[in-house]
Design a protein around this motif. Structure first.
Motif, PDB file in Angstrom:
ATOM      1  N   GLY A   1       0.854  -1.200   0.000  1.00 21.58           N
ATOM      2  CA  GLY A   1       0.000   0.000   0.000  1.00 21.58           C
ATOM      3  C   GLY A   1       0.879   1.236   0.000  1.00 21.58           C
TER       4      GLY A   1
ATOM      5  N   ARG B   1       1.675   5.463   2.646  1.00 23.32           N
ATOM      6  CA  ARG B   1       2.672   5.937   3.612  1.00 23.32           C
ATOM      7  C   ARG B   1       3.932   6.507   2.963  1.00 23.32           C
TER       8      ARG B   1
ATOM      9  N   ASP C   1      -1.223  -0.726  -4.219  1.00 25.81           N
ATOM     10  CA  ASP C   1      -2.439   0.070  -4.057  1.00 25.81           C
ATOM     11  C   ASP C   1      -2.063   1.546  -3.945  1.00 25.81           C
TER      12      ASP C   1
ATOM     13  N   SER D   1     -14.727   0.214  -2.542  1.00 20.46           N
ATOM     14  CA  SER D   1     -14.029   0.379  -1.268  1.00 20.46           C
ATOM     15  C   SER D   1     -14.940   1.062  -0.259  1.00 20.46           C
ATOM     16  N   ASN D   2     -14.766   0.691   1.008  1.00 17.77           N
ATOM     17  CA  ASN D   2     -15.634   1.170   2.097  1.00 17.77           C
ATOM     18  C   ASN D   2     -17.086   0.842   1.778  1.00 17.77           C
TER      19      ASN D   2
ATOM     20  N   GLN E   1     -12.324  -3.405  -1.045  1.00 18.39           N
ATOM     21  CA  GLN E   1     -11.240  -2.932  -0.177  1.00 18.39           C
ATOM     22  C   GLN E   1     -11.847  -2.220   1.028  1.00 18.39           C
TER      23      GLN E   1
ATOM     24  N   PHE F   1      -5.366  -1.129   6.469  1.00 20.08           N
ATOM     25  CA  PHE F   1      -5.029  -1.012   7.896  1.00 20.08           C
ATOM     26  C   PHE F   1      -4.964  -2.393   8.561  1.00 20.08           C
TER      27      PHE F   1
ATOM     28  N   ALA G   1      -2.148  -1.437  10.886  1.00 19.35           N
ATOM     29  CA  ALA G   1      -2.505  -0.301  11.745  1.00 19.35           C
ATOM     30  C   ALA G   1      -3.761  -0.588  12.553  1.00 19.35           C
TER      31      ALA G   1
ATOM     32  N   GLY H   1       1.310  -0.986   4.318  1.00 12.67           N
ATOM     33  CA  GLY H   1       2.034   0.221   3.917  1.00 12.67           C
ATOM     34  C   GLY H   1       3.114   0.554   4.916  1.00 12.67           C
ATOM     35  N   THR H   2       4.207   1.054   4.436  1.00 13.42           N
ATOM     36  CA  THR H   2       5.301   1.476   5.312  1.00 13.42           C
ATOM     37  C   THR H   2       6.206   2.440   4.556  1.00 13.42           C
ATOM     38  N   ALA H   3       6.907   3.277   5.325  1.00 10.09           N
ATOM     39  CA  ALA H   3       7.937   4.125   4.725  1.00 10.09           C
ATOM     40  C   ALA H   3       9.317   3.615   5.133  1.00 10.09           C
TER      41      ALA H   3
ATOM     42  N   HIS I   1      10.855  -2.547   7.712  1.00  9.53           N
ATOM     43  CA  HIS I   1       9.469  -3.005   7.891  1.00  9.53           C
ATOM     44  C   HIS I   1       8.954  -3.636   6.597  1.00  9.53           C
TER      45      HIS I   1
ATOM     46  N   ASN J   1       7.414  -7.265   6.472  1.00  7.23           N
ATOM     47  CA  ASN J   1       6.025  -7.475   6.049  1.00  7.23           C
ATOM     48  C   ASN J   1       5.949  -8.529   4.945  1.00  7.23           C
TER      49      ASN J   1
HETATM   50  N1  LIG Z   1      -9.664   2.259   0.623  1.00  6.62           N
HETATM   51  C1  LIG Z   1      -9.406   3.107   1.587  1.00  6.62           C
HETATM   52  O1  LIG Z   1     -10.259   3.908   1.992  1.00  6.62           O
HETATM   53  C2  LIG Z   1      -8.034   3.102   2.221  1.00  6.62           C
HETATM   54  C3  LIG Z   1      -7.823   3.829   3.398  1.00  6.62           C
HETATM   55  C4  LIG Z   1      -6.549   3.791   3.944  1.00  6.62           C
HETATM   56  C5  LIG Z   1      -5.531   3.069   3.360  1.00  6.62           C
HETATM   57  N2  LIG Z   1      -5.766   2.381   2.200  1.00  6.62           N
HETATM   58  C6  LIG Z   1      -4.684   1.582   1.558  1.00  6.62           C
HETATM   59  O2  LIG Z   1      -4.305   0.566   2.449  1.00  6.62           O
HETATM   60  C7  LIG Z   1      -2.880   0.570   2.579  1.00  6.62           C
HETATM   61  C8  LIG Z   1      -2.524  -0.008   3.934  1.00  6.62           C
HETATM   62  O3  LIG Z   1      -2.764   0.917   4.970  1.00  6.62           O
HETATM   63  P1  LIG Z   1      -1.520   1.552   5.715  1.00  6.62           P
HETATM   64  O4  LIG Z   1      -0.541   2.092   4.758  1.00  6.62           O
HETATM   65  O5  LIG Z   1      -2.026   2.410   6.790  1.00  6.62           O
HETATM   66  O6  LIG Z   1      -0.795   0.220   6.241  1.00  6.62           O
HETATM   67  P2  LIG Z   1      -0.824  -0.677   7.490  1.00  6.62           P
HETATM   68  O7  LIG Z   1       0.109  -1.644   6.985  1.00  6.62           O
HETATM   69  O8  LIG Z   1      -2.097  -1.120   8.003  1.00  6.62           O
HETATM   70  O9  LIG Z   1      -0.189   0.232   8.668  1.00  6.62           O
HETATM   71  C9  LIG Z   1       0.892   1.044   8.446  1.00  6.62           C
HETATM   72  C10 LIG Z   1       1.378   1.559   9.805  1.00  6.62           C
HETATM   73  O10 LIG Z   1       2.017   0.475  10.478  1.00  6.62           O
HETATM   74  C11 LIG Z   1       3.425   0.715  10.543  1.00  6.62           C
HETATM   75  N3  LIG Z   1       4.065  -0.535  10.109  1.00  6.62           N
HETATM   76  C12 LIG Z   1       3.954  -1.167   8.922  1.00  6.62           C
HETATM   77  N4  LIG Z   1       4.686  -2.290   8.899  1.00  6.62           N
HETATM   78  C13 LIG Z   1       5.287  -2.368  10.112  1.00  6.62           C
HETATM   79  C14 LIG Z   1       6.189  -3.290  10.702  1.00  6.62           C
HETATM   80  N5  LIG Z   1       6.614  -4.380  10.043  1.00  6.62           N
HETATM   81  N6  LIG Z   1       6.627  -3.059  11.971  1.00  6.62           N
HETATM   82  C15 LIG Z   1       6.203  -1.979  12.650  1.00  6.62           C
HETATM   83  N7  LIG Z   1       5.354  -1.051  12.148  1.00  6.62           N
HETATM   84  C16 LIG Z   1       4.898  -1.251  10.883  1.00  6.62           C
HETATM   85  C17 LIG Z   1       3.709   1.855   9.610  1.00  6.62           C
HETATM   86  O11 LIG Z   1       4.757   2.662  10.089  1.00  6.62           O
HETATM   87  P3  LIG Z   1       6.195   2.675   9.348  1.00  6.62           P
HETATM   88  O12 LIG Z   1       6.051   3.504   8.128  1.00  6.62           O
HETATM   89  O13 LIG Z   1       7.077   3.245  10.382  1.00  6.62           O
HETATM   90  O14 LIG Z   1       6.520   1.248   9.021  1.00  6.62           O
HETATM   91  C18 LIG Z   1       2.395   2.627   9.649  1.00  6.62           C
HETATM   92  O15 LIG Z   1       2.341   3.457  10.798  1.00  6.62           O
HETATM   93  C19 LIG Z   1      -2.511   2.034   2.351  1.00  6.62           C
HETATM   94  O16 LIG Z   1      -1.139   2.201   2.045  1.00  6.62           O
HETATM   95  C20 LIG Z   1      -3.422   2.377   1.215  1.00  6.62           C
HETATM   96  O17 LIG Z   1      -2.852   1.937   0.003  1.00  6.62           O
HETATM   97  C21 LIG Z   1      -7.003   2.372   1.641  1.00  6.62           C
END
Ligand SMILES: NC(=O)c1ccc[n+]([C@@H]2O[C@H](COP(=O)([O-])OP(=O)(O)OC[C@H]3O[C@@H](n4cnc5c(N)ncnc54)[C@H](OP(=O)(O)O)[C@@H]3O)[C@@H](O)[C@H]2O)c1
Length: 298
Positions: free
Chosen positions: A27, A30, A56, A172-173, A192, A221, A224, A271-273, A277, A281
């Protein structure tokens, strides 16, 4: 096997319409958080090197100002970072984006309802990604009913699909009854929604229904959870922590492995920056959870 030798292929594959992807994806929301564009570009290239072929994104993933209210300086669009990092794109790469929401540096968040607004968002995605056709477009629904009925919004995207601008459509949603509402307009290849081991488990049945209908369920998420935009919370839940300790992995990896254990049609898009990680993942694709683990996580 060392973490950075495991690739996304370990998760197995799923087919979105006619496009086959590894079930462990990425994703891109981030990546805009990083003010260093080169690091964001390197992260995307590393994801692809590690076998990710499902990314994504959305044109409204832009910092500062957009989805993540972080950083400063000129806008960094996830879609443009993807183009800079990965174009010319690998043949097998599937980029899923979403419309229905937008971001304008002056107006802020905008909702797109009319066929003209949706078309403009599809064109923005095409332009920023540098593509002639979008692989997957999710119609992202808001909280309210919207100014234009769902069937008309989805119908407008179906027309763009028929015109060749979009290959496949998703939602989505979305709630189960909304999936039924659009039946017959155009195939839905993915749903999604926000879902995870301890987030929105009332959707368990919806996940199952999507599987029965051959529709991919793509939770966002998954790491998250209820931390949502703020990120993964420090508290990971006792059961998740215990399973992580038993396998010698991180709680975030358990969350992703749990996601992939929910069915062959469930795809992960963490997602991650952070490059470490990212590798962790992707390695979660090879983490086998036992029936007892899954019971403990229920
Ligand atoms: N359809 C929608 O409405 C909607 C809404 C939101 C998101 N999305 C999509 O869903 C994707 C996933 O959501 P998300 O990016 O929030 O991802 P997520 O993977 O659920 O959570 C990311 C969070 O977890 C941390 N993280 C990730 N991997 C980690 C690890 N191995 N160890 C520790 N911390 C970790 C990240 O920080 P770090 O950067 O420090 O790793 C970040 O704070 C998004 O990128 C986007 O493409 C869709």
């Amino acid at each position: 096997m060392p973490t950075d030798e495991i690739t996304a292929a370990a998760a197995g594959t799923w087919t979105l319409g006619d496009r086959t992807v590894h079930r462990m994806g990425f994703g891109s929301m981030r990546i805009t958080a990083n003010p260093d564009r080169d690091r964001a570009v390197a992260l995307l290239r590393r994801a692809v090197d590690l076998g990710v072929n499902h990314i994504d994104t959305a044109a409204f993933y832009v910092s500062p100002g957009g989805t993540l209210q972080v950083g400063s300086g000129p806008p960094r669009y996830a879609t443009e970072l993807i183009r800079v990092a990965l174009a010319p794109y690998p043949e097998d790469l599937v980029i899923a984006t979403k419309v229905g929401f937008g971001y304008d540096p002056v107006a802020g968040f905008t909702e797109a309802f009319t066929p003209a607004q949706l078309r403009a968002q599809v064109e923005e995605n095409l332009r920023r990604l540098g593509r002639d056709q979008l692989d997957v477009v999710n119609l992202r629904l808001g909280r309210g009913p919207g100014a234009v009925p769902l069937v008309d919004r989805f119908g407008a995207l179906a027309e763009l699909r028929a015109a060749g601008l979009i290959r496949h459509l998703g939602l989505s949603n979305v709630r189960p009854e909304q999936l039924d509402e659009v039946a017959g307009i155009a195939p839905v290849v993915c749903v999604q929604n926000n879902y995870g081991v301890d987030a929105y488990r009332e959707q368990d049945e919806f996940v199952r229904v999507c599987g029965e209908r051959g529709i991919a369920y793509v939770p966002f998420f998954a790491v998250a959870g209820t931390g949502r935009e703020s990120g993964a919370s420090g508290v990971q839940g006792e059961a998740v922590e215990a399973v992580a300790r038993a396998h010698g992995v991180t709680p975030q990896q358990v969350r992703l492995a749990w996601t992939l254990h929910q069915g062959p049609h469930v795809l992960a898009i963490p997602g991650t920056a952070n490059p470490d990680h990212l590798a962790q993942n992707i390695a979660a694709a090879a983490l086998p959870l036992t029936p007892q683990d899954l019971t403990d996580l229920t």
